[in-house]
Design a protein around this motif. Sequence first.
Motif, short mmCIF file in Angstrom:
data_model
loop_
_atom_site.label_atom_id
_atom_site.label_comp_id
_atom_site.label_asym_id
_atom_site.label_seq_id
_atom_site.Cartn_x
_atom_site.Cartn_y
_atom_site.Cartn_z
N ILE A 240 136.33 40.49 -29.35
CA ILE A 240 136.68 38.99 -29.95
C ILE A 240 138.21 38.53 -29.47
O ILE A 240 138.89 39.34 -29.53
CB ILE A 240 136.51 39.28 -31.43
CG1 ILE A 240 135.10 39.74 -31.91
CG2 ILE A 240 136.70 37.59 -32.09
CD1 ILE A 240 135.02 39.94 -33.23
N VAL A 241 137.98 37.24 -29.20
CA VAL A 241 139.37 36.51 -28.89
C VAL A 241 139.43 35.49 -29.71
O VAL A 241 138.65 34.61 -29.90
CB VAL A 241 139.49 36.17 -27.30
CG1 VAL A 241 140.66 35.48 -27.08
CG2 VAL A 241 139.26 37.60 -26.49
N ILE A 242 140.59 35.29 -30.18
CA ILE A 242 140.93 34.13 -31.20
C ILE A 242 141.98 33.45 -30.50
O ILE A 242 143.10 33.94 -30.46
CB ILE A 242 141.22 34.64 -32.57
CG1 ILE A 242 140.14 35.35 -33.12
CG2 ILE A 242 141.67 33.47 -33.51
CD1 ILE A 242 140.44 35.76 -34.62
N HIS B 149 141.62 40.31 -29.94
CA HIS B 149 142.86 39.97 -29.21
C HIS B 149 143.36 38.59 -29.86
O HIS B 149 142.46 37.50 -29.78
CB HIS B 149 142.67 39.82 -27.70
CG HIS B 149 143.94 39.19 -27.06
ND1 HIS B 149 145.04 39.90 -27.01
CD2 HIS B 149 144.04 37.86 -26.32
CE1 HIS B 149 146.03 39.12 -26.16
NE2 HIS B 149 145.45 38.15 -25.85
N PHE B 150 144.35 38.26 -30.18
CA PHE B 150 145.13 36.91 -30.71
C PHE B 150 145.73 36.27 -29.55
O PHE B 150 146.65 36.78 -29.10
CB PHE B 150 145.68 37.15 -31.99
CG PHE B 150 145.10 37.67 -33.21
CD1 PHE B 150 144.54 36.24 -34.11
CD2 PHE B 150 144.69 38.75 -33.32
CE1 PHE B 150 143.64 37.04 -35.15
CE2 PHE B 150 144.00 39.15 -34.57
CZ PHE B 150 143.30 38.27 -35.40
N ASP B 151 145.40 35.13 -29.46
CA ASP B 151 146.27 34.20 -28.34
C ASP B 151 146.49 32.98 -29.17
O ASP B 151 145.74 32.08 -28.56
CB ASP B 151 145.27 34.17 -27.14
CG ASP B 151 146.18 33.31 -25.92
OD1 ASP B 151 147.30 33.32 -26.22
OD2 ASP B 151 145.70 32.68 -25.01
N VAL B 152 147.51 32.94 -29.91
CA VAL B 152 147.97 31.65 -30.59
C VAL B 152 149.08 31.15 -30.26
O VAL B 152 150.27 31.99 -30.45
CB VAL B 152 147.67 31.88 -32.12
CG1 VAL B 152 148.18 30.76 -32.82
CG2 VAL B 152 146.35 32.30 -32.55
N VAL C 176 132.94 29.30 -30.26
CA VAL C 176 133.07 28.38 -31.40
C VAL C 176 134.42 27.64 -31.24
O VAL C 176 135.61 28.31 -31.47
CB VAL C 176 132.89 28.97 -32.51
CG1 VAL C 176 133.03 28.04 -33.75
CG2 VAL C 176 131.88 29.81 -32.87
N GLN C 177 134.34 26.34 -31.22
CA GLN C 177 135.70 25.42 -31.01
C GLN C 177 135.74 24.87 -32.37
O GLN C 177 134.89 24.15 -33.02
CB GLN C 177 135.73 24.63 -30.00
CG GLN C 177 136.73 23.60 -29.63
CD GLN C 177 136.61 22.68 -28.96
OE1 GLN C 177 135.38 21.82 -28.92
NE2 GLN C 177 137.62 22.29 -28.03
N LEU D 272 141.39 25.53 -32.31
CA LEU D 272 141.19 26.83 -32.58
C LEU D 272 139.87 27.32 -31.93
O LEU D 272 138.69 26.63 -31.99
CB LEU D 272 141.18 27.15 -33.96
CG LEU D 272 142.26 26.88 -34.69
CD1 LEU D 272 142.10 26.86 -36.44
CD2 LEU D 272 143.51 27.73 -34.25
N LYS D 273 139.66 28.45 -31.28
CA LYS D 273 138.53 28.98 -30.95
C LYS D 273 138.31 30.45 -31.18
O LYS D 273 139.28 31.32 -31.09
CB LYS D 273 138.79 29.07 -29.19
CG LYS D 273 138.50 27.53 -28.73
CD LYS D 273 138.24 27.52 -27.20
CE LYS D 273 138.44 26.28 -26.47
NZ LYS D 273 138.37 26.35 -24.91
#
Length: 301
Positions: free
Chosen positions: A215-217, A179-182, A286-287, A228-229
Amino acid sequence: YLTKDAGRLQRVIFTVCGISFIGMAFIGYIVARLSGRKMKRIVWLVRSFQEGNFQKRIRFSGNDEFVHIADAFNVMAANIQGLINSVYVQGIQKKQAELEALQAQINPHFLYNTLSTISSLANLGETAKVTEMVQGLSRFYRLTLNQGNVFTPLENELMQVETYLDIQRVKYAGAFSVHFDVDPELLQVQVMKLILQPFVENTFKHAWFGESIAIVIKGKRQGDNLELKVIDNGIGMRPETVQRLLIGPSQSGGYGVKNVDERIKLRYGDKYGIRIASIYGGGTTVQIVLPVSPGELPAME
């Protein structure tokens, strides 16, 4: 008669002495003023040196001691500036060489693993999957090369992650979800290339246990920085493992947390880079913190 001449001579002597005193005082004042100006300029130059500015020079006319002092200071400043420039250029060249060396460790690793998978699929006769993986690999390396540029828009970096995931979907089918949350306003911000995909790959290599993984980005603004995470619900890591990843040497033939962290710190400085929060059995976050030019960030409401 003699007394009268003596009085006249006395007056003449006093007049001459008075005029001489005034003349000498005036000359002394002029000389002191000119010398004071030269001394102030020399003191100003010394203070500039103390502040690290070795580009300033002074020039005096004449052939007195101040001229010699000024010439000596100018020669010293030129020598110091030349040494600083030499050290600075060498430092830049060293950083560039280190960046290129670190970057070189990244490209062969993924290529080797993917070609191995393609070879296995070809042996099994999975021609459709082979074609899909080859096309994905081509797109991945086109984005990696990035026309020789170190920086790329965040949108391209996310596209590269998507391309990597497309290749993995051929291998794992629907066994993982991403999932992308940008923030859409950050998509055109320039970032260093290949700073997200390595952590996504590490999730597949080290964090996955069980039948599936998520996975979430994320990407958002954090003050004047970009945060970014990469978050997964995998097996996680113990604190000593996290510490070893952050301070341990980069592994030859591969890349990981330390490698990406080094590239970021070499480019931006020690205050930026990678931070990891992980719970053994509970997943990892991871940040990645990067500086961003003010003109690239959207205005804060």
